[in-house]
Design a protein around this motif. Structure first.
Motif, PDB file in Angstrom:
ATOM      1  N   THR A  73      11.773  61.426 -99.872  1.00  0.00           N
ATOM      2  CA  THR A  73      12.255  60.066 -99.653  1.00  0.00           C
ATOM      3  C   THR A  73      12.098  59.664 -98.192  1.00  0.00           C
ATOM      4  OG1 THR A  73      13.841  60.284-101.469  1.00  0.00           O
ATOM      5  CG2 THR A  73      14.235  58.533 -99.865  1.00  0.00           C
ATOM      6  N   VAL A  74      12.405  60.581 -97.279  1.00  0.00           N
ATOM      7  CA  VAL A  74      12.258  60.284 -95.859  1.00  0.00           C
ATOM      8  C   VAL A  74      10.796  60.024 -95.515  1.00  0.00           C
ATOM      9  CG1 VAL A  74      12.465  61.235 -93.526  1.00  0.00           C
ATOM     10  CG2 VAL A  74      14.365  61.445 -95.132  1.00  0.00           C
ATOM     11  N   LYS A  75       9.891  60.776 -96.113  1.00  0.00           N
ATOM     12  CA  LYS A  75       8.464  60.533 -95.896  1.00  0.00           C
ATOM     13  C   LYS A  75       8.075  59.135 -96.370  1.00  0.00           C
ATOM     14  CE  LYS A  75       6.894  65.349 -96.188  1.00  0.00           C
ATOM     15  NZ  LYS A  75       6.123  66.324 -96.991  1.00  0.00           N
ATOM     16  N   GLU A  76       8.629  58.727 -97.516  1.00  0.00           N
ATOM     17  CA  GLU A  76       8.370  57.384 -98.037  1.00  0.00           C
ATOM     18  C   GLU A  76       8.897  56.322 -97.073  1.00  0.00           C
ATOM     19  OE1 GLU A  76       9.853  54.591-101.807  1.00  0.00           O
ATOM     20  OE2 GLU A  76      10.075  56.769-101.901  1.00  0.00           O
ATOM     21  N   LEU A  77      10.100  56.556 -96.539  1.00  0.00           N
ATOM     22  CA  LEU A  77      10.685  55.625 -95.589  1.00  0.00           C
ATOM     23  C   LEU A  77       9.857  55.542 -94.309  1.00  0.00           C
ATOM     24  CD1 LEU A  77      14.463  56.534 -95.996  1.00  0.00           C
ATOM     25  CD2 LEU A  77      13.420  54.327 -96.526  1.00  0.00           C
ATOM     26  N   LEU A  78       9.439  56.694 -93.802  1.00  0.00           N
ATOM     27  CA  LEU A  78       8.650  56.720 -92.565  1.00  0.00           C
ATOM     28  C   LEU A  78       7.342  55.956 -92.726  1.00  0.00           C
ATOM     29  CD1 LEU A  78       9.159  60.422 -91.423  1.00  0.00           C
ATOM     30  CD2 LEU A  78      10.052  58.383 -90.300  1.00  0.00           C
ATOM     31  N   LYS A  79       6.736  56.106 -93.881  1.00  0.00           N
ATOM     32  CA  LYS A  79       5.468  55.413 -94.141  1.00  0.00           C
ATOM     33  C   LYS A  79       5.630  53.909 -94.013  1.00  0.00           C
ATOM     34  CE  LYS A  79       1.724  55.133 -97.551  1.00  0.00           C
ATOM     35  NZ  LYS A  79       1.249  55.598 -98.896  1.00  0.00           N
ATOM     36  N   ALA A  80       6.786  53.396 -94.454  1.00  0.00           N
ATOM     37  CA  ALA A  80       7.046  51.956 -94.370  1.00  0.00           C
ATOM     38  C   ALA A  80       7.537  51.536 -92.995  1.00  0.00           C
ATOM     39  CB  ALA A  80       8.074  51.568 -95.431  1.00  0.00           C
ATOM     40  N   ILE A  81       8.340  52.381 -92.351  1.00  0.00           N
ATOM     41  CA  ILE A  81       9.032  51.992 -91.132  1.00  0.00           C
ATOM     42  C   ILE A  81       8.189  52.172 -89.869  1.00  0.00           C
ATOM     43  CG2 ILE A  81      10.966  52.651 -89.616  1.00  0.00           C
ATOM     44  CD1 ILE A  81      12.546  53.188 -92.249  1.00  0.00           C
ATOM     45  N   ILE A  82       7.418  53.258 -89.784  1.00  0.00           N
ATOM     46  CA  ILE A  82       6.665  53.548 -88.560  1.00  0.00           C
ATOM     47  C   ILE A  82       5.813  52.373 -88.094  1.00  0.00           C
ATOM     48  CG2 ILE A  82       4.826  54.970 -87.554  1.00  0.00           C
ATOM     49  CD1 ILE A  82       7.481  56.393 -87.616  1.00  0.00           C
ATOM     50  N   PRO A  83       5.080  51.680 -88.987  1.00  0.00           N
ATOM     51  CA  PRO A  83       4.297  50.534 -88.500  1.00  0.00           C
ATOM     52  C   PRO A  83       5.152  49.441 -87.861  1.00  0.00           C
ATOM     53  CG  PRO A  83       3.550  51.202 -90.683  1.00  0.00           C
ATOM     54  CD  PRO A  83       4.812  51.955 -90.411  1.00  0.00           C
ATOM     55  N   GLU A  84       6.438  49.363 -88.247  1.00  0.00           N
ATOM     56  CA  GLU A  84       7.331  48.336 -87.712  1.00  0.00           C
ATOM     57  C   GLU A  84       7.894  48.706 -86.346  1.00  0.00           C
ATOM     58  OE1 GLU A  84       7.869  45.440 -89.272  1.00  0.00           O
ATOM     59  OE2 GLU A  84       6.551  46.053 -90.929  1.00  0.00           O
ATOM     60  N   ILE A  85       8.002  49.990 -86.037  1.00  0.00           N
ATOM     61  CA  ILE A  85       8.641  50.431 -84.790  1.00  0.00           C
ATOM     62  C   ILE A  85       7.655  51.041 -83.804  1.00  0.00           C
ATOM     63  CG2 ILE A  85      10.850  50.835 -85.948  1.00  0.00           C
ATOM     64  CD1 ILE A  85      10.239  53.840 -85.905  1.00  0.00           C
ATOM     65  N   LYS A  86       6.429  51.265 -84.242  1.00  0.00           N
ATOM     66  CA  LYS A  86       5.437  51.919 -83.388  1.00  0.00           C
ATOM     67  C   LYS A  86       5.083  51.027 -82.202  1.00  0.00           C
ATOM     68  CE  LYS A  86       0.964  54.269 -83.552  1.00  0.00           C
ATOM     69  NZ  LYS A  86      -0.186  54.651 -84.420  1.00  0.00           N
ATOM     70  N   PHE A  87       5.077  51.627 -81.039  1.00  0.00           N
ATOM     71  CA  PHE A  87       4.775  50.914 -79.798  1.00  0.00           C
ATOM     72  C   PHE A  87       3.258  50.910 -79.556  1.00  0.00           C
ATOM     73  CE2 PHE A  87       4.062  50.978 -75.183  1.00  0.00           C
ATOM     74  CZ  PHE A  87       4.714  49.827 -74.808  1.00  0.00           C
TER      75      PHE A  87
END
Length: 205
Positions: A185-199
């Motif tokens: 589940t965390v991997k699924e969340l990271l896949k969605a979230i990283i593009p939003e927070i990546k600098f």
């Protein structure tokens, strides 16, 4: 409306973008919503740990922690539930203005309450995660014994039993946590979230 004697100084302090550049991340609020016992705090904690390992600077705000401190004067009436989330959203916005990624875990049971949080935080900064665990599963887990007390009438206005929970219609991510698989589940969340927070320095500078 701000009172005549209130004079915010946000325009005089270091701006959010400067702090995001310093931290090399984009501040967002990741807002977990779902029934008591759905797994919000467990997932939020696991997500924070993984993001920290990836060099992201985060802060968790959790229902019990907030109600034991800044919101300890609030009860569980409809009015106090709204005020609880209003304060949390305002605090989240302050953290976000420091460039920090907020991970919030709150039942926040109605569309009206969550929409208020979204409006305070800002639509593009509010990432809603619906932990969609069925009531019967949450009640069977009952890790804090709250459902048992609610069924016995010892807790009034308990979400899912004597107070409503309205499922989000368009969450950023929806998770079925009936059979928890935290790592997946965390991997699924990271896949969605990283593009939003990546600098991206080429975009930010």
């Amino acid at each position: 409306m701000i009172g005549d004697n209130i004079h915010p100084v946000f325009d005089k302090i270091k701006d959010r973008k400067s702090k995001e550049i310093y931290l090399k991340q984009r501040a967002k609020v990741i807002w977990f919503t779902g029934l008591s016992g759905s797994g919000k705090t467990t997932l939020a904690s696991a997500l924070e740990k993984r993001l920290f390992e990836l060099n992201y600077f985060c802060q968790i705000l959790d229902g019990d922690n907030v109600r034991s401190g800044i919101n300890k004067n609030l009860k569980f009436t409809a009015e106090d539930r709204i005020e609880n989330i209003r304060r949390i959203a305002e605090v989240s916005k302050l953290f976000m203005n420091c460039g920090i990624i907020l991970i919030c875990a709150f039942i926040s049971p109605t569309n009206k309450i969550r929409e208020m949080a979204r409006e305070i935080i800002g639509d593009e900064d509010y990432l809603e995660v619906f932990v969609n665990t069925p009531l019967e599963v949450c009640e069977n887990r009952d890790p804090k014994g709250l459902y048992k007390k609610a069924r016995a009438g010892e807790i009034k206005n308990f979400t899912g039993i004597s107070a409503p929970f309205e499922a989000p219609s368009h969450p950023f991510v929806e998770i079925d946590n009936s059979n928890p698989k935290i790592d997946e589940t965390v991997k699924e969340l990271l896949k969605a979230i990283i593009p939003e927070i990546k600098f991206d320095p080429l975009k930010e500078l």
